[in-house]
Design a protein around this motif. Structure first.
Motif, PDB file in Angstrom:
ATOM      1  N   UNK A  41       7.308   7.164   4.224  1.00 30.56           N
ATOM      2  CA  UNK A  41       6.244   6.790   3.293  1.00 30.56           C
ATOM      3  C   UNK A  41       5.067   6.130   3.995  1.00 30.56           C
ATOM      4  N   UNK A  42       3.949   6.194   3.337  1.00 29.50           N
ATOM      5  CA  UNK A  42       2.761   5.532   3.867  1.00 29.50           C
ATOM      6  C   UNK A  42       2.941   4.015   3.854  1.00 29.50           C
ATOM      7  N   UNK A  43       3.723   3.522   2.895  1.00 31.29           N
ATOM      8  CA  UNK A  43       3.973   2.083   2.817  1.00 31.29           C
ATOM      9  C   UNK A  43       4.715   1.597   4.060  1.00 31.29           C
ATOM     10  N   UNK A  44       5.747   2.321   4.462  1.00 33.27           N
ATOM     11  CA  UNK A  44       6.509   1.947   5.661  1.00 33.27           C
ATOM     12  C   UNK A  44       5.657   2.073   6.915  1.00 33.27           C
ATOM     13  N   UNK A  45       4.860   3.122   6.989  1.00 26.72           N
ATOM     14  CA  UNK A  45       3.999   3.320   8.154  1.00 26.72           C
ATOM     15  C   UNK A  45       2.972   2.194   8.261  1.00 26.72           C
ATOM     16  N   UNK A  46       2.383   1.836   7.138  1.00 30.80           N
ATOM     17  CA  UNK A  46       1.397   0.750   7.132  1.00 30.80           C
ATOM     18  C   UNK A  46       2.044  -0.574   7.505  1.00 30.80           C
TER      19      UNK A  46
END
Length: 85
Positions: A10-15
């Motif tokens: 997810x983008x959340x984990x990447x961020x």
């Protein structure tokens, strides 16, 4: 030139991972769409950082589910990926 590519879902984990790396000394980490060569379909995200930050990355993965870690090497226009998970 070679870099580390950490594939997460997810983008959340990447961020979250990119922010952790910036906090502990790497402001060059950036969130990208996972390259198509690695099965990225637009819904998968990765964090790209300098290869010299491999240990920093490995020390900051707690609480983040990763799919794979790659070394990304560029030779002219070609990119090669080596799994180091």
């Amino acid at each position: 030139m070679s870099e580390i590519l950490v594939v997460v879902g997810s983008i959340t984990s990447a961020t979250r991972l990119a922010k952790r790396l910036a906090k502990y000394g790497n402001s060059n980490a950036r969130v990208i769409n996972t390259p198509a060569a690695l099965g990225g379909s637009g819904c998968s995200y990765s964090v790209r950082a300098p290869r010299s930050d491999e240990q920093l990355i490995r020390n900051n993965l707690h609480g983040i589910t990763i799919k794979k870690i790659y070394i990304e090497e560029t030779d002219g226009k070609e990119k090669y990926y080596y799994d180091i998970s």
